[in-house]
Design a protein around this motif. Structure first.
Motif, PDB file in Angstrom:
ATOM      1  N   PRO A 173       0.868  -1.177   0.000  1.00  0.00           N
ATOM      2  CA  PRO A 173       0.000   0.000   0.000  1.00  0.00           C
ATOM      3  C   PRO A 173       0.902   1.223   0.000  1.00  0.00           C
ATOM      4  CG  PRO A 173       0.108  -0.951   2.201  1.00  0.00           C
ATOM      5  CD  PRO A 173       0.990  -1.789   1.335  1.00  0.00           C
ATOM      6  N   LEU A 174       0.897   1.983  -1.090  1.00  0.00           N
ATOM      7  CA  LEU A 174       1.875   3.069  -1.234  1.00  0.00           C
ATOM      8  C   LEU A 174       1.344   4.333  -0.564  1.00  0.00           C
ATOM      9  CD1 LEU A 174       4.624   3.759  -2.554  1.00  0.00           C
ATOM     10  CD2 LEU A 174       3.341   4.557  -4.548  1.00  0.00           C
ATOM     11  N   ILE A 175       1.974   4.697   0.555  1.00  0.00           N
ATOM     12  CA  ILE A 175       1.471   5.793   1.388  1.00  0.00           C
ATOM     13  C   ILE A 175       2.615   6.767   1.640  1.00  0.00           C
ATOM     14  CG2 ILE A 175       0.260   6.356   3.536  1.00  0.00           C
ATOM     15  CD1 ILE A 175      -0.181   3.229   3.789  1.00  0.00           C
ATOM     16  N   MET A 176       2.473   7.973   1.100  1.00  0.00           N
ATOM     17  CA  MET A 176       3.541   8.946   1.287  1.00  0.00           C
ATOM     18  C   MET A 176       3.536   9.404   2.749  1.00  0.00           C
ATOM     19  SD  MET A 176       4.430   8.481  -1.692  1.00  0.00           S
ATOM     20  CE  MET A 176       5.977   9.389  -1.663  1.00  0.00           C
ATOM     21  N   GLY A 177       4.736   9.502   3.313  1.00  0.00           N
ATOM     22  CA  GLY A 177       4.842   9.848   4.736  1.00  0.00           C
ATOM     23  C   GLY A 177       4.907   8.618   5.620  1.00  0.00           C
ATOM     24  N   VAL A 178       4.683   7.420   5.012  1.00  0.00           N
ATOM     25  CA  VAL A 178       4.777   6.163   5.778  1.00  0.00           C
ATOM     26  C   VAL A 178       5.836   5.257   5.141  1.00  0.00           C
ATOM     27  CG1 VAL A 178       3.577   4.084   6.562  1.00  0.00           C
ATOM     28  CG2 VAL A 178       2.371   6.272   6.546  1.00  0.00           C
ATOM     29  N   ASN A 179       5.563   4.838   3.883  1.00  0.00           N
ATOM     30  CA  ASN A 179       6.448   3.838   3.269  1.00  0.00           C
ATOM     31  C   ASN A 179       6.826   4.171   1.831  1.00  0.00           C
ATOM     32  OD1 ASN A 179       4.114   3.411   1.859  1.00  0.00           O
ATOM     33  ND2 ASN A 179       3.885   1.255   2.379  1.00  0.00           N
ATOM     34  N   GLY A 180       6.460   5.382   1.361  1.00  0.00           N
ATOM     35  CA  GLY A 180       6.661   5.717  -0.053  1.00  0.00           C
ATOM     36  C   GLY A 180       8.045   6.246  -0.370  1.00  0.00           C
ATOM     37  N   ASP A 181       8.923   6.316   0.623  1.00  0.00           N
ATOM     38  CA  ASP A 181      10.272   6.840   0.369  1.00  0.00           C
ATOM     39  C   ASP A 181      11.093   5.836  -0.439  1.00  0.00           C
ATOM     40  OD1 ASP A 181       9.935   5.695   3.226  1.00  0.00           O
ATOM     41  OD2 ASP A 181      12.026   5.284   2.730  1.00  0.00           O
ATOM     42  N   ASP A 182      12.071   6.361  -1.177  1.00  0.00           N
ATOM     43  CA  ASP A 182      12.867   5.532  -2.092  1.00  0.00           C
ATOM     44  C   ASP A 182      13.526   4.368  -1.356  1.00  0.00           C
ATOM     45  OD1 ASP A 182      12.169   7.574  -3.720  1.00  0.00           O
ATOM     46  OD2 ASP A 182      14.209   8.257  -4.175  1.00  0.00           O
ATOM     47  N   SER A 183      14.037   4.648  -0.159  1.00  0.00           N
ATOM     48  CA  SER A 183      14.786   3.624   0.558  1.00  0.00           C
ATOM     49  C   SER A 183      13.892   2.429   0.909  1.00  0.00           C
ATOM     50  CB  SER A 183      15.388   4.259   1.811  1.00  0.00           C
ATOM     51  OG  SER A 183      15.723   3.284   2.730  1.00  0.00           O
ATOM     52  N   ASN A 184      12.695   2.688   1.404  1.00  0.00           N
ATOM     53  CA  ASN A 184      11.798   1.576   1.768  1.00  0.00           C
ATOM     54  C   ASN A 184      11.369   0.789   0.528  1.00  0.00           C
ATOM     55  OD1 ASN A 184      10.006   0.072   3.672  1.00  0.00           O
ATOM     56  ND2 ASN A 184       8.477   0.887   2.258  1.00  0.00           N
ATOM     57  N   ILE A 185      11.076   1.502  -0.563  1.00  0.00           N
ATOM     58  CA  ILE A 185      10.638   0.807  -1.786  1.00  0.00           C
ATOM     59  C   ILE A 185      11.780  -0.083  -2.305  1.00  0.00           C
ATOM     60  CG2 ILE A 185       9.889   1.138  -4.202  1.00  0.00           C
ATOM     61  CD1 ILE A 185       7.732   1.831  -2.118  1.00  0.00           C
ATOM     62  N   ARG A 186      12.992   0.461  -2.271  1.00  0.00           N
ATOM     63  CA  ARG A 186      14.139  -0.319  -2.772  1.00  0.00           C
ATOM     64  C   ARG A 186      14.376  -1.551  -1.898  1.00  0.00           C
ATOM     65  NH1 ARG A 186      17.317   0.680  -6.617  1.00  0.00           N
ATOM     66  NH2 ARG A 186      16.921   2.909  -6.762  1.00  0.00           N
ATOM     67  N   LYS A 187      14.316  -1.363  -0.594  1.00  0.00           N
ATOM     68  CA  LYS A 187      14.538  -2.507   0.321  1.00  0.00           C
ATOM     69  C   LYS A 187      13.439  -3.560   0.140  1.00  0.00           C
ATOM     70  CE  LYS A 187      16.989  -0.194   4.037  1.00  0.00           C
ATOM     71  NZ  LYS A 187      16.770   0.654   5.181  1.00  0.00           N
ATOM     72  N   SER A 188      12.208  -3.114  -0.033  1.00  0.00           N
ATOM     73  CA  SER A 188      11.092  -4.061  -0.212  1.00  0.00           C
ATOM     74  C   SER A 188      11.304  -4.875  -1.488  1.00  0.00           C
ATOM     75  CB  SER A 188       9.754  -3.321  -0.319  1.00  0.00           C
ATOM     76  OG  SER A 188       9.558  -2.481   0.787  1.00  0.00           O
ATOM     77  N   ALA A 189      11.644  -4.163  -2.574  1.00  0.00           N
ATOM     78  CA  ALA A 189      11.825  -4.847  -3.859  1.00  0.00           C
ATOM     79  C   ALA A 189      13.004  -5.819  -3.799  1.00  0.00           C
ATOM     80  CB  ALA A 189      12.032  -3.821  -4.969  1.00  0.00           C
ATOM     81  N   ALA A 190      14.083  -5.397  -3.134  1.00  0.00           N
ATOM     82  CA  ALA A 190      15.264  -6.271  -3.032  1.00  0.00           C
ATOM     83  C   ALA A 190      14.914  -7.537  -2.245  1.00  0.00           C
ATOM     84  CB  ALA A 190      16.413  -5.519  -2.359  1.00  0.00           C
ATOM     85  N   PHE A 191      14.126  -7.378  -1.206  1.00  0.00           N
ATOM     86  CA  PHE A 191      13.703  -8.540  -0.396  1.00  0.00           C
ATOM     87  C   PHE A 191      12.874  -9.509  -1.254  1.00  0.00           C
ATOM     88  CE2 PHE A 191      10.597 -10.738   2.209  1.00  0.00           C
ATOM     89  CZ  PHE A 191      11.360 -11.247   3.244  1.00  0.00           C
ATOM     90  N   VAL A 192      11.961  -8.949  -2.034  1.00  0.00           N
ATOM     91  CA  VAL A 192      11.087  -9.770  -2.884  1.00  0.00           C
ATOM     92  C   VAL A 192      11.930 -10.520  -3.932  1.00  0.00           C
ATOM     93  CG1 VAL A 192       9.233  -9.643  -4.616  1.00  0.00           C
ATOM     94  CG2 VAL A 192       9.056  -8.325  -2.496  1.00  0.00           C
ATOM     95  N   ARG A 193      12.872  -9.798  -4.544  1.00  0.00           N
ATOM     96  CA  ARG A 193      13.726 -10.449  -5.548  1.00  0.00           C
ATOM     97  C   ARG A 193      14.535 -11.584  -4.919  1.00  0.00           C
ATOM     98  NH1 ARG A 193      18.461  -9.002  -5.591  1.00  0.00           N
ATOM     99  NH2 ARG A 193      18.139  -6.747  -5.466  1.00  0.00           N
ATOM    100  N   GLN A 194      15.030 -11.337  -3.716  1.00  0.00           N
ATOM    101  CA  GLN A 194      15.902 -12.320  -3.068  1.00  0.00           C
ATOM    102  C   GLN A 194      15.143 -13.580  -2.643  1.00  0.00           C
ATOM    103  OE1 GLN A 194      17.933 -10.617   0.296  1.00  0.00           O
ATOM    104  NE2 GLN A 194      19.038 -12.520   0.744  1.00  0.00           N
ATOM    105  N   HIS A 195      13.865 -13.438  -2.263  1.00  0.00           N
ATOM    106  CA  HIS A 195      13.190 -14.568  -1.625  1.00  0.00           C
ATOM    107  C   HIS A 195      12.057 -15.206  -2.424  1.00  0.00           C
ATOM    108  CE1 HIS A 195      15.551 -14.155   1.957  1.00  0.00           C
ATOM    109  NE2 HIS A 195      15.310 -12.851   1.961  1.00  0.00           N
ATOM    110  N   LEU A 196      11.627 -14.574  -3.511  1.00  0.00           N
ATOM    111  CA  LEU A 196      10.547 -15.201  -4.280  1.00  0.00           C
ATOM    112  C   LEU A 196      11.068 -15.658  -5.641  1.00  0.00           C
ATOM    113  CD1 LEU A 196       7.381 -13.002  -3.560  1.00  0.00           C
ATOM    114  CD2 LEU A 196       8.323 -14.908  -2.273  1.00  0.00           C
ATOM    115  N   PRO A 197      10.766 -16.888  -6.032  1.00  0.00           N
ATOM    116  CA  PRO A 197      11.270 -17.387  -7.312  1.00  0.00           C
ATOM    117  C   PRO A 197      10.726 -16.597  -8.502  1.00  0.00           C
ATOM    118  CG  PRO A 197       9.806 -18.998  -6.224  1.00  0.00           C
ATOM    119  CD  PRO A 197      10.014 -17.880  -5.269  1.00  0.00           C
ATOM    120  N   ASN A 198       9.508 -16.073  -8.371  1.00  0.00           N
ATOM    121  CA  ASN A 198       8.920 -15.266  -9.442  1.00  0.00           C
ATOM    122  C   ASN A 198       8.528 -13.914  -8.827  1.00  0.00           C
ATOM    123  OD1 ASN A 198       7.675 -14.382 -11.753  1.00  0.00           O
ATOM    124  ND2 ASN A 198       5.835 -15.630 -11.470  1.00  0.00           N
ATOM    125  N   PRO A 199       9.523 -13.013  -8.663  1.00  0.00           N
ATOM    126  CA  PRO A 199       9.266 -11.807  -7.868  1.00  0.00           C
ATOM    127  C   PRO A 199       8.305 -10.824  -8.532  1.00  0.00           C
ATOM    128  CG  PRO A 199      11.514 -11.800  -8.733  1.00  0.00           C
ATOM    129  CD  PRO A 199      10.911 -13.089  -9.157  1.00  0.00           C
TER     130      PRO A 199
END
Ligand code: SF4
Ligand code: SF4
Length: 301
Positions: A222-248
């Protein structure tokens, strides 16, 4: 054997936003999280709560006349009405729909009978049933009994979940699902606790384990500015998904302030901690970051 009973907020037919094809979404009551932006606050609890819409009220007092506690018709002023037994007699008596129950109780057999008219649409569209909420795993026993029946009937099942559950308890249900939508709301543990009321450690661990088991998973943010929409959180989330899901894959759900009126109707203080909807440019930026991490963006909306 006794027919298992569950408490649901709503059963919504003809959804095309909650998985493949045409689906019926079953919104389960109850949730262990308290996300500050929640659009369904009536789903927090397994206890019936009364939503009161003063704009539809005629002040006819039909509700007070049947109320065992003789509570005033005006629940905006009657604080005791916010913690009443939830018997629902006033809802039945109200001629205008100014009062509404937050939930109702159903058995597995009743739920299946509500779905019977939809099976033709499921078959023709490749759709089925989607469990949502609240948090559908909060009523594990009912979910387990219902999903077993639908599995035996050959109906496709999908789950939308916060991922906050005990994996060993929920595993038999998950094995019947064709697709899981699991939220990653925030990667930072302390911020996650602040904004949702719970730790994200078990959520991230569950995603890792389900990914390793080869489950088909779409991560929702859920993309919410002021909560989780900052570049750093989005990048970390995406990196986690790529690392742990076979079809990210990630689906971004831009936040909208749809739930505010429900808070008023429930008599709950709505506290916006300074968060807001993203602009189209901010959504595009988040998508670009996710792509740059080699994660596919999907959309079921
Ligand atoms: S739900 Fe029952 S106790 Fe609560 S206000 Fe309505 S009639 Fe009264
Ligand atoms: S019965 Fe309905 S319309 Fe009449 S006073 Fe109560 S809430 Fe208002």
């Amino acid at each position: 054997m006794m027919d298992s009973k569950g408490k649901i907020l709503q059963l919504q037919h003809y959804s095309v936003n909650d998985g493949d094809g045409i689906r019926t979404v079953i919104f389960f009551a109850g949730c262990p999280l308290r996300c500050k932006w929640c659009a369904n606050p009536e789903g927090y609890s397994l206890k019936n709560r009364i939503l009161y819409d003063s704009s539809r009220c005629l002040a006819c007092n039909a509700c007070s006349a049947v109320c065992p506690d003789r509570l005033s018709y005006d629940l905006d002023k009657e604080q005791a009405g916010r913690d009443c037994s939830g018997c629902g007699m006033c809802v039945t008596a109200c001629p205008t729909g100014a009062r509404r129950n937050s939930l109702y109780e159903v058995t597995v057999e009743e739920t299946i009978s509500f779905l019977e008219s939809q099976v033709i649409f499921f078959e023709q569209s490749g759709g089925g049933v989607t469990y949502s909420g609240g948090e559908c795993t909060f009523q594990t026993e009912f979910l387990c009994a219902l999903s077993r029946k639908l599995y035996d009937m050959g109906i496709s099942q999908v789950m939308e979940t916060s991922g906050y559950f005990d994996l060993d308890t929920v595993r038999p249900v998950l094995e019947r699902m064709d697709l899981l939508f699991i939220d990653i709301k925030l990667m930072d543990r302390e911020k996650h606790k602040y904004y949702t009321g719970v730790d994200n450690a078990s959520i991230l661990e569950n995603i890792k384990l389900l990914g390793a088991a080869g489950k088909r998973i779409v991560i929702r943010i859920p993309l919410i500015m002021g909560v989780n929409g900052d570049d750093s959180n989005i990048r970390k989330s995406a990196a986690f998904v790529r690392q742990h899901l076979p079809n990210p894959q990630i689906e971004l759900l831009p936040y909208h302030e749809y739930g505010a009126d429900k808070y008023r109707q429930l008599g709950i203080l709505y506290k916006n901690d300074g968060f807001r909807s993203p602009t189209p440019e901010e959504v595009k930026k988040a998508e670009d970051i996710i792509h740059s991490e080699d994660v596919k963006i999907v959309s079921y909306k």
